[in-house]
Design a protein around this motif. Sequence first.
Motif, PDB file in Angstrom:
ATOM      1  N   PRO A  28      48.260  46.318  20.333  1.00 53.00           N
ATOM      2  CA  PRO A  28      47.237  45.827  21.257  1.00 53.00           C
ATOM      3  C   PRO A  28      45.834  46.099  20.739  1.00 53.00           C
ATOM      4  O   PRO A  28      45.568  47.109  20.093  1.00 53.00           O
ATOM      5  N   HIS A  29      44.936  45.164  21.043  1.00 54.54           N
ATOM      6  CA  HIS A  29      43.523  45.332  20.694  1.00 54.54           C
ATOM      7  C   HIS A  29      42.682  44.997  21.917  1.00 54.54           C
ATOM      8  O   HIS A  29      42.824  43.918  22.510  1.00 54.54           O
ATOM      9  N   LEU A  30      41.822  45.933  22.317  1.00 49.41           N
ATOM     10  CA  LEU A  30      40.929  45.715  23.457  1.00 49.41           C
ATOM     11  C   LEU A  30      39.786  44.806  23.020  1.00 49.41           C
ATOM     12  O   LEU A  30      38.955  45.188  22.198  1.00 49.41           O
ATOM     13  N   SER A  31      39.744  43.585  23.573  1.00 46.40           N
ATOM     14  CA  SER A  31      38.741  42.609  23.134  1.00 46.40           C
ATOM     15  C   SER A  31      37.634  42.396  24.153  1.00 46.40           C
ATOM     16  O   SER A  31      36.632  41.746  23.840  1.00 46.40           O
ATOM     17  N   LEU A  32      37.803  42.904  25.388  1.00 49.26           N
ATOM     18  CA  LEU A  32      36.756  42.740  26.403  1.00 49.26           C
ATOM     19  C   LEU A  32      36.973  43.758  27.500  1.00 49.26           C
ATOM     20  O   LEU A  32      38.116  44.072  27.853  1.00 49.26           O
ATOM     21  N   GLN A  33      35.868  44.290  28.028  1.00 46.59           N
ATOM     22  CA  GLN A  33      35.943  45.091  29.238  1.00 46.59           C
ATOM     23  C   GLN A  33      34.668  44.886  30.045  1.00 46.59           C
ATOM     24  O   GLN A  33      33.572  44.811  29.498  1.00 46.59           O
ATOM     25  N   ARG A  34      34.840  44.761  31.357  1.00 51.87           N
ATOM     26  CA  ARG A  34      33.717  44.562  32.267  1.00 51.87           C
ATOM     27  C   ARG A  34      33.914  45.452  33.487  1.00 51.87           C
ATOM     28  O   ARG A  34      35.045  45.768  33.876  1.00 51.87           O
ATOM     29  N   PHE A  35      32.779  45.825  34.114  1.00 52.10           N
ATOM     30  CA  PHE A  35      32.806  46.679  35.298  1.00 52.10           C
ATOM     31  C   PHE A  35      32.129  45.958  36.460  1.00 52.10           C
ATOM     32  O   PHE A  35      31.180  45.196  36.266  1.00 52.10           O
ATOM     33  N   TYR A  36      32.626  46.217  37.682  1.00 50.17           N
ATOM     34  CA  TYR A  36      32.107  45.566  38.882  1.00 50.17           C
ATOM     35  C   TYR A  36      31.902  46.629  39.948  1.00 50.17           C
ATOM     36  O   TYR A  36      32.824  47.363  40.299  1.00 50.17           O
ATOM     37  N   ASP A  37      30.664  46.692  40.444  1.00 49.66           N
ATOM     38  CA  ASP A  37      30.254  47.781  41.329  1.00 49.66           C
ATOM     39  C   ASP A  37      29.832  47.233  42.680  1.00 49.66           C
ATOM     40  O   ASP A  37      29.044  46.287  42.763  1.00 49.66           O
ATOM     41  N   ASN A  38      30.372  47.819  43.750  1.00 49.33           N
ATOM     42  CA  ASN A  38      29.874  47.582  45.088  1.00 49.33           C
ATOM     43  C   ASN A  38      29.142  48.855  45.521  1.00 49.33           C
ATOM     44  O   ASN A  38      28.949  49.773  44.711  1.00 49.33           O
ATOM     45  N   VAL A  39      28.780  48.953  46.773  1.00 44.61           N
ATOM     46  CA  VAL A  39      27.972  50.094  47.212  1.00 44.61           C
ATOM     47  C   VAL A  39      28.763  51.390  47.200  1.00 44.61           C
ATOM     48  O   VAL A  39      28.253  52.449  46.839  1.00 44.61           O
ATOM     49  N   GLY A  40      30.041  51.329  47.578  1.00 52.58           N
ATOM     50  CA  GLY A  40      30.837  52.544  47.711  1.00 52.58           C
ATOM     51  C   GLY A  40      31.814  52.738  46.574  1.00 52.58           C
ATOM     52  O   GLY A  40      31.616  52.246  45.458  1.00 52.58           O
ATOM     53  N   ASP A  41      32.891  53.477  46.866  1.00 50.43           N
ATOM     54  CA  ASP A  41      34.002  53.624  45.930  1.00 50.43           C
ATOM     55  C   ASP A  41      34.838  52.357  45.971  1.00 50.43           C
ATOM     56  O   ASP A  41      35.286  51.946  47.048  1.00 50.43           O
ATOM     57  N   ASP A  42      35.083  51.761  44.827  1.00 49.68           N
ATOM     58  CA  ASP A  42      35.776  50.483  44.765  1.00 49.68           C
ATOM     59  C   ASP A  42      37.189  50.704  44.233  1.00 49.68           C
ATOM     60  O   ASP A  42      37.377  51.267  43.152  1.00 49.68           O
ATOM     61  N   ARG A  43      38.187  50.255  44.986  1.00 46.79           N
ATOM     62  CA  ARG A  43      39.588  50.510  44.684  1.00 46.79           C
ATOM     63  C   ARG A  43      40.319  49.183  44.474  1.00 46.79           C
ATOM     64  O   ARG A  43      40.661  48.500  45.437  1.00 46.79           O
ATOM     65  N   PRO A  44      40.586  48.778  43.248  1.00 43.69           N
ATOM     66  CA  PRO A  44      41.262  47.506  43.002  1.00 43.69           C
ATOM     67  C   PRO A  44      42.742  47.577  43.359  1.00 43.69           C
ATOM     68  O   PRO A  44      43.361  48.639  43.313  1.00 43.69           O
ATOM     69  N   GLN A  45      43.318  46.427  43.690  1.00 42.92           N
ATOM     70  CA  GLN A  45      44.737  46.320  44.012  1.00 42.92           C
ATOM     71  C   GLN A  45      45.444  45.260  43.183  1.00 42.92           C
ATOM     72  O   GLN A  45      46.524  45.499  42.669  1.00 42.92           O
ATOM     73  N   ARG A  46      44.868  44.055  43.091  1.00 43.38           N
ATOM     74  CA  ARG A  46      45.593  42.945  42.482  1.00 43.38           C
ATOM     75  C   ARG A  46      44.695  42.099  41.598  1.00 43.38           C
ATOM     76  O   ARG A  46      43.485  41.996  41.812  1.00 43.38           O
ATOM     77  N   LEU A  47      45.320  41.482  40.593  1.00 42.48           N
ATOM     78  CA  LEU A  47      44.656  40.587  39.651  1.00 42.48           C
ATOM     79  C   LEU A  47      45.486  39.314  39.560  1.00 42.48           C
ATOM     80  O   LEU A  47      46.693  39.370  39.294  1.00 42.48           O
ATOM     81  N   LEU A  48      44.857  38.156  39.796  1.00 45.05           N
ATOM     82  CA  LEU A  48      45.547  36.867  39.776  1.00 45.05           C
ATOM     83  C   LEU A  48      44.816  35.897  38.866  1.00 45.05           C
ATOM     84  O   LEU A  48      43.608  36.016  38.641  1.00 45.05           O
ATOM     85  N   THR A  81      36.857  33.826  32.376  1.00 44.78           N
ATOM     86  CA  THR A  81      37.632  34.583  31.398  1.00 44.78           C
ATOM     87  C   THR A  81      36.780  35.534  30.564  1.00 44.78           C
ATOM     88  O   THR A  81      37.328  36.391  29.870  1.00 44.78           O
ATOM     89  N   THR A  82      35.459  35.413  30.639  1.00 43.82           N
ATOM     90  CA  THR A  82      34.577  36.379  29.971  1.00 43.82           C
ATOM     91  C   THR A  82      34.122  37.475  30.927  1.00 43.82           C
ATOM     92  O   THR A  82      33.357  38.351  30.534  1.00 43.82           O
ATOM     93  N   GLY A  83      34.566  37.390  32.192  1.00 43.49           N
ATOM     94  CA  GLY A  83      34.215  38.414  33.168  1.00 43.49           C
ATOM     95  C   GLY A  83      32.977  38.121  33.982  1.00 43.49           C
ATOM     96  O   GLY A  83      32.573  38.952  34.802  1.00 43.49           O
ATOM     97  N   GLU A  84      32.346  36.950  33.797  1.00 43.85           N
ATOM     98  CA  GLU A  84      31.145  36.614  34.568  1.00 43.85           C
ATOM     99  C   GLU A  84      31.534  36.263  36.007  1.00 43.85           C
ATOM    100  O   GLU A  84      32.461  35.486  36.250  1.00 43.85           O
ATOM    101  N   ARG A  85      30.780  36.835  36.966  1.00 38.83           N
ATOM    102  CA  ARG A  85      31.073  36.583  38.377  1.00 38.83           C
ATOM    103  C   ARG A  85      30.795  35.131  38.745  1.00 38.83           C
ATOM    104  O   ARG A  85      29.753  34.584  38.398  1.00 38.83           O
ATOM    105  N   LEU A  86      31.733  34.541  39.488  1.00 39.69           N
ATOM    106  CA  LEU A  86      31.559  33.201  40.033  1.00 39.69           C
ATOM    107  C   LEU A  86      31.287  33.265  41.529  1.00 39.69           C
ATOM    108  O   LEU A  86      30.467  32.505  42.037  1.00 39.69           O
ATOM    109  N   TRP A  87      31.992  34.116  42.240  1.00 39.20           N
ATOM    110  CA  TRP A  87      31.688  34.402  43.644  1.00 39.20           C
ATOM    111  C   TRP A  87      32.341  35.719  44.037  1.00 39.20           C
ATOM    112  O   TRP A  87      33.209  36.223  43.334  1.00 39.20           O
ATOM    113  N   GLU A  88      31.914  36.265  45.168  1.00 37.58           N
ATOM    114  CA  GLU A  88      32.546  37.453  45.726  1.00 37.58           C
ATOM    115  C   GLU A  88      32.460  37.401  47.240  1.00 37.58           C
ATOM    116  O   GLU A  88      31.569  36.760  47.804  1.00 37.58           O
ATOM    117  N   GLN A  89      33.416  38.065  47.884  1.00 36.89           N
ATOM    118  CA  GLN A  89      33.471  38.081  49.338  1.00 36.89           C
ATOM    119  C   GLN A  89      33.872  39.470  49.818  1.00 36.89           C
ATOM    120  O   GLN A  89      34.865  40.032  49.352  1.00 36.89           O
TER     121      GLN A  89
END
Length: 509
Positions: A28-48, A81-89
């Motif tokens: 494996p080779h890590l080719s991209l990483q991005r971070f996404y911050d809201n106001v509080g602690d952010d806990r991810p669950q799913r990726l689709l 696919t480059t991690g740029e935000r398109l929308w958030e809710q």
Amino acid sequence: MRRTLYAKWLVWMYMMMAVAPVLAQRFPHLSLQRFYDNVGDDRPQRLLRSPDGGLILAGNTVMPDSAGTQCANVWVLKVDTTGERLWEQEITLTGCEELRDIAVTPDSGLLFIGVTNSLIPHEEKGDPAYWGDVLIGKMDAEGTVEWLQSYGGSHLDQAFALVQGIYREYLIVGGTHSRDGDIQGGYGSSDIWALKVDNRGQPRHSQPIGGSYDEWGLGTALCLNGDYLISGQSHATGRSPLPVSPYPDGMLLRMTQSGQVVWRQHFPSEGGSRLSAVCETPNGYIRVAGDREVPGEGRNFWWMELDEHGYVRQDHIYPGGNEERLTRLTLCPDGGTIFAGYSRFRGQMDPDVRGGDDFWLLRTDARGQLIWRQTFGGPLDERAADVLVYRPGVYYALGEKYNHFTREDRHDRDFWLLRIEEYPPDSIQAGIFVRARENRIPRETPTRFRAQYRYGDRFLWDFGDGTQSTEPEPLKSYRLSGMYEVRLTVFAGETCQQTVSLEQELEVW
């Protein structure tokens, strides 16, 4: 101590070289990483993957409410696919709402499930910390919330997993403590709750499944024939009045479209276990994964392959550090599997040193043989939530990582998106450079050797005189004159390497 660690590292290297014909397939080779911050602690669950090729990142953001209690809001993002935000809710109601799973709907929208204590149409009984009903919601393709629903009884009811059925209905799997409201019947203090809804969130079928004590449904999958698989954990070996286990056991059952349980299997462990993710392979076998307590070793990552009747064909335990947690498994196009999880301490087979919880991915082939394992982490906690096969050899993984985007004195958990690409061993492109005219050097004269490579993270030199080095650019001197074959092994990941030699033997005069 340093000499002992070096010796152990060399032993590990030779072990990897010994099994290279089996394991050295891809790395494996890590080719991209991005971070996404809201106001509080952010806990991810799913990726689709969305129908248009984008990525859906779903989870929760946690902030103290007016009383100082930690309270979650649903947070969903769409990125390219480059991690740029398109929308958030972000969904903010009067109480706490926590997303547990999400699925793409036929109209390219999103159906999500979890737990809510805002949308409760009845009085809840017991400790306020355990109040809540199952949350079901729908967003359109642009993230606009179309509707929200809740179902449950007068005690805690929550959803953990979601899958679309063959008739465009959805099976929601979770746990219930209630015996009233939308739950009819029950067996123990808590039961698995299988709730089937249509694409408008309206109930079609509701069924508690349980034994004599606590049972929880944690994962679900659709079978080729339309049956459902439900994985989880159970304190009981069947329906009451069968005996209660002192520790929860991993549990797997198969259920028809009408809700009839075809079979149910328990997998006891001396210290307890759980099965948190499940899927069916194209040939009808079942892969299920979780973690189990092994006395003296802590909690280990564990997965099995079963036949269609629930009988074990393969059983794998991967010992690591003190605590290993499995969060997701996904089938790969070649018939293999990629697993995501996190570990409290690093495994014995990885020479890197990190701290806290570390995010890991593990890839196997169709026979269950390890292809690669990679860990990502820093001095604080990093945890994997989900992994997605975007196309053959390209994966996206979602997890959480501590960062300090808001203030340097404050560390928050944030969504962490990674793209990992698989490469064959010849992509390492290993080579050797040595400062020697016509491949001749004088004895007892320090000479610089340099590893050349495109990909690689560890090195093992064999200078032909019984000495080795693990540095990328070692300084070496020979005591005796003669002809020596110099070999270099470049390692990429934990299970892949390429070995090269100087084109001609090195002459020492």
